[in-house]
Design an enzyme around this catalytic site. Structure first.
Site, PDB file in Angstrom:
ATOM      1  CG  MET A  79      -1.933  -1.158   1.203  1.00 29.08           C
ATOM      2  SD  MET A  79      -3.004  -1.184   2.665  1.00 29.08           S
ATOM      3  CE  MET A  79      -3.982   0.301   2.406  1.00 29.08           C
ATOM      4  CG  HIS A  80       0.513   3.305   2.477  1.00 28.42           C
ATOM      5  ND1 HIS A  80      -0.800   3.653   2.697  1.00 28.42           N
ATOM      6  CD2 HIS A  80       0.825   2.373   3.422  1.00 28.42           C
ATOM      7  CE1 HIS A  80      -1.261   2.976   3.740  1.00 28.42           C
ATOM      8  NE2 HIS A  80      -0.306   2.195   4.187  1.00 28.42           N
ATOM      9  CG  ASP A 237      -0.200  -5.178   1.790  1.00 28.32           C
ATOM     10  OD1 ASP A 237      -0.947  -4.374   2.381  1.00 28.32           O
ATOM     11  OD2 ASP A 237       1.043  -5.102   1.846  1.00 28.32           O
TER      12      ASP A 237
END
Length: 486
Positions: A79-80, A237
């Site tokens: 992520m991110h 995830d």
């Protein structure tokens, strides 16, 4: 029987699963790629490496399989990360990853100048250094020419979806980690677009995790020997891993001992984090979840064993330590990459405390495992302060393969810990999302009920849990005492 592909785009590599509609895993493989650390605290990757890994992984996965049975592909992804493309779809700069710590000033600006109250009202979250919005502000301040070139931004797994299908999209679970999404209303936040000087045209189209976003490009399908394969949005995830362990609907809990560690609590309704310690995100099942994330979990054990002890025989290092549970004098703070939940401190660092002349490697090995569990207990306590009622938890991730670590987690949390029959993390959850997107199951909940099974439950021991309760209370005093040194 129809088959589905789940891709877990991780930090060190991508995992590929071919899963039958009944949950049977037919084939799997892993492709690795490098991480770049150009400066202290920075963490980057080349998105082209992900795409190259995807093509290799899919070829290998399908080499000896019935290609005509494949109906859908979906993703779970780190992520991110900020992936920025120009108007010609060229990657402008290496992707800035989730564990990159360069945005300390931008994070402070968002929390202290824009204000935590406004951020929470607009997005359901405060700013953490790993989130995407602080990365955009860093890029605007430090690489203004690159920032001006941005035509599209996306998250890592969405770059794969874009290359495979041409669909410029993301899902709501992953988008929540950008600090650009109004999580409560499942839409982009106009206020955060103004703060980051972005337009909605530069952001991907939002989808639920189980929705079809496009078809596999004909030229890629021909190369792989596939036909009419749907691409499904996928999930961040942790949300994908939660689906894969059956943590959907109201009140489910999953703990992941991966490179990072997470405590994930699913809910049917929206819950804003009122203690500014957790993340309030959309879930891949169409609901929401609260999540605490510690930046170093199984990676702490890998660091200790591989780099310090110079061994990869983890089982041998952990042998004989069970009798010491709750009796160890040594503490370990697992903040090797700084910390996110609950401290939100990029300057935090790892530390051993309490060594004596007779301290041996066993006590220090045990302290590493316990320190990670204590940090996750911090997240559990924050979830409780937000009103979560947690009776038991699933456990997944590479660290969950350790019988000793399972017992530590059960006793530190004082919860029954369930180990799924199939522990394949985000890739398995992604395959389940593909099944829902292709109509194999009517909902994510239906897929989880049909597929997910528990193979083992580890129960806490009352005396051991009581000893760990006392030790955890000591642990909570250590970070405040050392914060000034960091």
């Amino acid at each position: 029987m129809n088959t589905y592909i789940g891709i877990d785009l991780g930090t060190s590599g991508a995992k590929f699963l071919l899963v039958a509609a009944d949950g049977t895993i037919l084939a799997e493989n892993t492709q690795t790629y490098p991480v770049s650390y150009p400066q202290s605290g920075w963490s980057e990757q080349n998105p082209e490496d992900w795409y190259a890994a995807a093509l290799c992984g899919l070829k290998e996965l399908l080499a000896e399989q019935d290609k005509s049975a494949v109906k859908g592909i979906s993703f779970g992804g780190q992520m991110h990360g900020l992936v920025a493309l120009d108007a010609q779809d060229n990657v402008i700069r290496p992707a800035i990853l989730w564990n990159d710590g360069r945005t300390e000033e931008e994070t402070k600006y968002l929390n202290e100048v824009v204000g935590k109250d406004k951020l929470s009202a607009w997005t359901g979250n405060i700013a953490f250094a790993g989130f995407t919005a602080p990365k955009l502000l860093w890029m605007k301040a430090h690489e203004p020419e690159n920032f001006k070139k941005i035509a599209k931004i996306m998250l890592p797994k969405d770059y794969l979806a874009y290359r495979l299908s041409g669909a410029f999209c993301t899902d709501l679970s992953d988008a929540g980690g950008m600090l650009l999404l109004d999580v409560a209303h499942r839409r982009w936040s106009p206020e955060m677009l103004k703060v980051t000087a972005m337009s909605e045209a530069q952001l991907p189209k939002l989808h639920e995790s189980y929705e079809v976003v496009g078809m596999l490009k004909p030229e890629i399908a021909d190369m792989l020997g596939l036909k009419d394969v749907r691409i499904i949005a996928g999930a961040g995830d942790n949300a994908a891993a939660a689906v894969g362990t059956g943590v959907v609907g109201e009140g489910g809990c999953n703990i992941s001992l991966g490179t990072s560690g997470t405590l994930f609590v699913s809910s049917a309704g929206y819950n804003e984090d009122k203690v500014n310690a957790l993340h309030s995100f959309c879930h891949a099942d169409g609901g929401w979840h609260l999540m605490g994330c510690i930046l170093s979990a199984a990676s702490c054990n890998a660091w200790w064993s591989d780099r310090i002890l110079q061994t990869q025989d983890y089982a041998n290092e952990q042998a004989g330590l069970e009798e010491k549970l709750g009796k160890n004098d040594v503490y370990f703070l697992p903040y090797l990459m700084g910390e996110r939940s609950p401290h939100n401190d990029v300057t935090a660092r790892g530390a051993f405390i309490g060594m004596r002349p007779d301290t041996a490697r066993g006590e220090m090995t045990l302290a590493v495992l316990e320190g990670v569990a204590f940090a996750l207990r911090d997240c559990l306590e924050a979830a409780k302060r937000n009103g979560a009622a947690i009776a038991r938890t699933k456990l997944c991730g590479g660290g969950a393969k350790s019988p000793l670590w399972r017992k530590i987690v059960a006793n530190v949390m004082d919860l029954p810990v369930e180990i799924p029959q199939t522990e394949q993390g985000p890739a398995f959850g992604a395959a389940m999302l593909a099944m829902v997107g292709c109509g194999e199951y009517k909902s994510v909940q239906e897929a989880a009920s049909a597929i997910v099974r528990v193979k083992e439950t580890v129960y806490p021991d009352a005396e051991t849990a009581a000893r760990y309760e006392a030790r955890y209370r000591h642990f909570t005093n250590l970070y405040p005492a050392l914060k000034g040194l960091f």
